[in-house]
Scaffold this motif. Structure first.
Motif, PDB file in Angstrom:
ATOM      1  N   VAL A  14       0.837  -1.204   0.000  1.00  0.00           N
ATOM      2  CA  VAL A  14       0.000   0.000   0.000  1.00  0.00           C
ATOM      3  C   VAL A  14       0.870   1.251   0.000  1.00  0.00           C
ATOM      4  O   VAL A  14       0.666   2.175  -0.799  1.00  0.00           O
ATOM      5  CB  VAL A  14      -0.946  -0.008   1.228  1.00  0.00           C
ATOM      6  CG1 VAL A  14      -1.570   1.358   1.458  1.00  0.00           C
ATOM      7  CG2 VAL A  14      -2.027  -1.079   1.054  1.00  0.00           C
ATOM      8  N   LEU A  15       1.858   1.298   0.881  1.00  0.00           N
ATOM      9  CA  LEU A  15       2.725   2.464   0.972  1.00  0.00           C
ATOM     10  C   LEU A  15       3.565   2.650  -0.287  1.00  0.00           C
ATOM     11  O   LEU A  15       3.803   3.776  -0.722  1.00  0.00           O
ATOM     12  CB  LEU A  15       3.621   2.372   2.202  1.00  0.00           C
ATOM     13  CG  LEU A  15       2.912   2.565   3.530  1.00  0.00           C
ATOM     14  CD1 LEU A  15       3.826   2.189   4.693  1.00  0.00           C
ATOM     15  CD2 LEU A  15       2.403   3.995   3.683  1.00  0.00           C
ATOM     16  N   SER A  16       4.005   1.560  -0.882  1.00  0.00           N
ATOM     17  CA  SER A  16       4.780   1.655  -2.126  1.00  0.00           C
ATOM     18  C   SER A  16       3.926   2.262  -3.231  1.00  0.00           C
ATOM     19  O   SER A  16       4.398   3.095  -4.004  1.00  0.00           O
ATOM     20  CB  SER A  16       5.291   0.284  -2.548  1.00  0.00           C
ATOM     21  OG  SER A  16       6.206  -0.206  -1.606  1.00  0.00           O
ATOM     22  N   HIS A  17       2.675   1.855  -3.283  1.00  0.00           N
ATOM     23  CA  HIS A  17       1.758   2.443  -4.272  1.00  0.00           C
ATOM     24  C   HIS A  17       1.603   3.942  -4.006  1.00  0.00           C
ATOM     25  O   HIS A  17       1.681   4.757  -4.929  1.00  0.00           O
ATOM     26  CB  HIS A  17       0.399   1.747  -4.225  1.00  0.00           C
ATOM     27  CG  HIS A  17      -0.652   2.458  -5.009  1.00  0.00           C
ATOM     28  ND1 HIS A  17      -0.680   2.455  -6.390  1.00  0.00           N
ATOM     29  CD2 HIS A  17      -1.681   3.243  -4.614  1.00  0.00           C
ATOM     30  CE1 HIS A  17      -1.690   3.196  -6.800  1.00  0.00           C
ATOM     31  NE2 HIS A  17      -2.313   3.689  -5.741  1.00  0.00           N
ATOM     32  N   MET A  18       1.380   4.306  -2.758  1.00  0.00           N
ATOM     33  CA  MET A  18       1.174   5.713  -2.407  1.00  0.00           C
ATOM     34  C   MET A  18       2.431   6.539  -2.658  1.00  0.00           C
ATOM     35  O   MET A  18       2.358   7.699  -3.060  1.00  0.00           O
ATOM     36  CB  MET A  18       0.747   5.832  -0.944  1.00  0.00           C
ATOM     37  CG  MET A  18      -0.628   5.250  -0.676  1.00  0.00           C
ATOM     38  SD  MET A  18      -1.069   5.306   1.078  1.00  0.00           S
ATOM     39  CE  MET A  18      -1.392   7.073   1.259  1.00  0.00           C
ATOM     40  N   ALA A  19       3.593   5.961  -2.443  1.00  0.00           N
ATOM     41  CA  ALA A  19       4.860   6.686  -2.586  1.00  0.00           C
ATOM     42  C   ALA A  19       5.152   7.058  -4.035  1.00  0.00           C
ATOM     43  O   ALA A  19       5.868   8.022  -4.291  1.00  0.00           O
ATOM     44  CB  ALA A  19       6.002   5.858  -2.015  1.00  0.00           C
ATOM     45  N   LYS A  20       4.602   6.315  -4.961  1.00  0.00           N
ATOM     46  CA  LYS A  20       4.832   6.625  -6.376  1.00  0.00           C
ATOM     47  C   LYS A  20       4.187   7.945  -6.778  1.00  0.00           C
ATOM     48  O   LYS A  20       4.597   8.565  -7.745  1.00  0.00           O
ATOM     49  CB  LYS A  20       4.337   5.475  -7.252  1.00  0.00           C
ATOM     50  CG  LYS A  20       5.205   4.237  -7.109  1.00  0.00           C
ATOM     51  CD  LYS A  20       4.659   3.067  -7.878  1.00  0.00           C
ATOM     52  CE  LYS A  20       5.518   1.836  -7.600  1.00  0.00           C
ATOM     53  NZ  LYS A  20       4.902   0.608  -8.103  1.00  0.00           N
ATOM     54  N   ASP A  21       3.168   8.362  -6.036  1.00  0.00           N
ATOM     55  CA  ASP A  21       2.536   9.676  -6.232  1.00  0.00           C
ATOM     56  C   ASP A  21       2.269  10.238  -4.839  1.00  0.00           C
ATOM     57  O   ASP A  21       1.125  10.332  -4.402  1.00  0.00           O
ATOM     58  CB  ASP A  21       1.244   9.524  -7.037  1.00  0.00           C
ATOM     59  CG  ASP A  21       0.643  10.871  -7.427  1.00  0.00           C
ATOM     60  OD1 ASP A  21       1.281  11.913  -7.171  1.00  0.00           O
ATOM     61  OD2 ASP A  21      -0.469  10.867  -7.972  1.00  0.00           O
ATOM     62  N   ASN A  22       3.361  10.558  -4.135  1.00  0.00           N
ATOM     63  CA  ASN A  22       3.258  10.860  -2.713  1.00  0.00           C
ATOM     64  C   ASN A  22       2.565  12.174  -2.384  1.00  0.00           C
ATOM     65  O   ASN A  22       2.211  12.406  -1.238  1.00  0.00           O
ATOM     66  CB  ASN A  22       4.631  10.778  -2.037  1.00  0.00           C
ATOM     67  CG  ASN A  22       5.576  11.867  -2.480  1.00  0.00           C
ATOM     68  OD1 ASN A  22       5.592  12.237  -3.639  1.00  0.00           O
ATOM     69  ND2 ASN A  22       6.378  12.363  -1.563  1.00  0.00           N
ATOM     70  N   ALA A  23       2.319  13.031  -3.346  1.00  0.00           N
ATOM     71  CA  ALA A  23       1.615  14.289  -3.071  1.00  0.00           C
ATOM     72  C   ALA A  23       0.096  14.102  -3.154  1.00  0.00           C
ATOM     73  O   ALA A  23      -0.652  14.928  -2.647  1.00  0.00           O
ATOM     74  CB  ALA A  23       2.063  15.366  -4.041  1.00  0.00           C
ATOM     75  N   ALA A  24      -0.349  13.036  -3.768  1.00  0.00           N
ATOM     76  CA  ALA A  24      -1.778  12.802  -3.984  1.00  0.00           C
ATOM     77  C   ALA A  24      -2.444  12.259  -2.724  1.00  0.00           C
ATOM     78  O   ALA A  24      -1.811  11.649  -1.874  1.00  0.00           O
ATOM     79  CB  ALA A  24      -1.972  11.817  -5.134  1.00  0.00           C
ATOM     80  N   THR A  25      -3.745  12.494  -2.644  1.00  0.00           N
ATOM     81  CA  THR A  25      -4.581  11.886  -1.614  1.00  0.00           C
ATOM     82  C   THR A  25      -5.121  10.589  -2.204  1.00  0.00           C
ATOM     83  O   THR A  25      -5.659  10.576  -3.315  1.00  0.00           O
ATOM     84  CB  THR A  25      -5.741  12.834  -1.232  1.00  0.00           C
ATOM     85  OG1 THR A  25      -5.181  14.060  -0.753  1.00  0.00           O
ATOM     86  CG2 THR A  25      -6.593  12.223  -0.134  1.00  0.00           C
TER      87      THR A  25
END
Length: 149
Positions: A14-25
């Protein structure tokens, strides 16, 4: 064998997915669809990570979760601690209270040293490290004639 729970494994995905676009909600449904992890599981992981301060929750119609810090500042140790609790290989590495042998134990310091080394290793790996592309080694050719020297 040291083994982390499935939730911790899911948290890294989950965090790896979020980190790829870390500015997005990121919403739980979107993360679920992109990672293939069931939405109730994603929601549970997101709540645990937010409670531990790894993520921030954003309320509202366009709400969801954002990384609390940049991927370079989120360590694997903090992720594991968020899901598993304090990193400790043995009970005495975390607390001496529940060990009946603590008063006569002569290797307690050794376990503390091992625990600290493992913690330091996990603390040295960040979310940014986890999302780096995996490089495959270049093919190396060795002339057959060099094998006979």
């Amino acid at each position: 064998m040291l083994k982390l729970s499935k939730l911790t494994d899911y948290a890294t995905v989950v965090l790896s997915h979020m980190a790829k676009d870390n500015a997005a909600t990121h919403a739980a449904l979107e993360i679920s669809e992109m990672t293939g992890i069931a939405q109730p599981t994603v929601s549970k992981v997101l709540k645990m990570l937010a409670k531990a301060g790894v993520l921030n929750s954003v309320r509202g119609a366009k709400g969801g979760y954002v990384l609390a810090r940049s991927p370079e500042k989120i360590t694997v140790a903090s992720v594991i601690s968020a899901l598993e609790g304090p990193i400790a290989l043995t009970e005495c590495s975390h607390s001496h209270r529940s060990c009946e042998q603590a008063s006569g134990c002569h290797i307690q310091g050794g376990w503390n040293l091992i625990n600290q080394k493992i913690f330091n290793a996990l603390e040295s790996v960040t979310l940014a490290d986890l999302i780096l592309p995996v490089t495959t080694p270049r093919e190396v050719t060795i002339p057959v004639t060099s094998l006979y020297r």
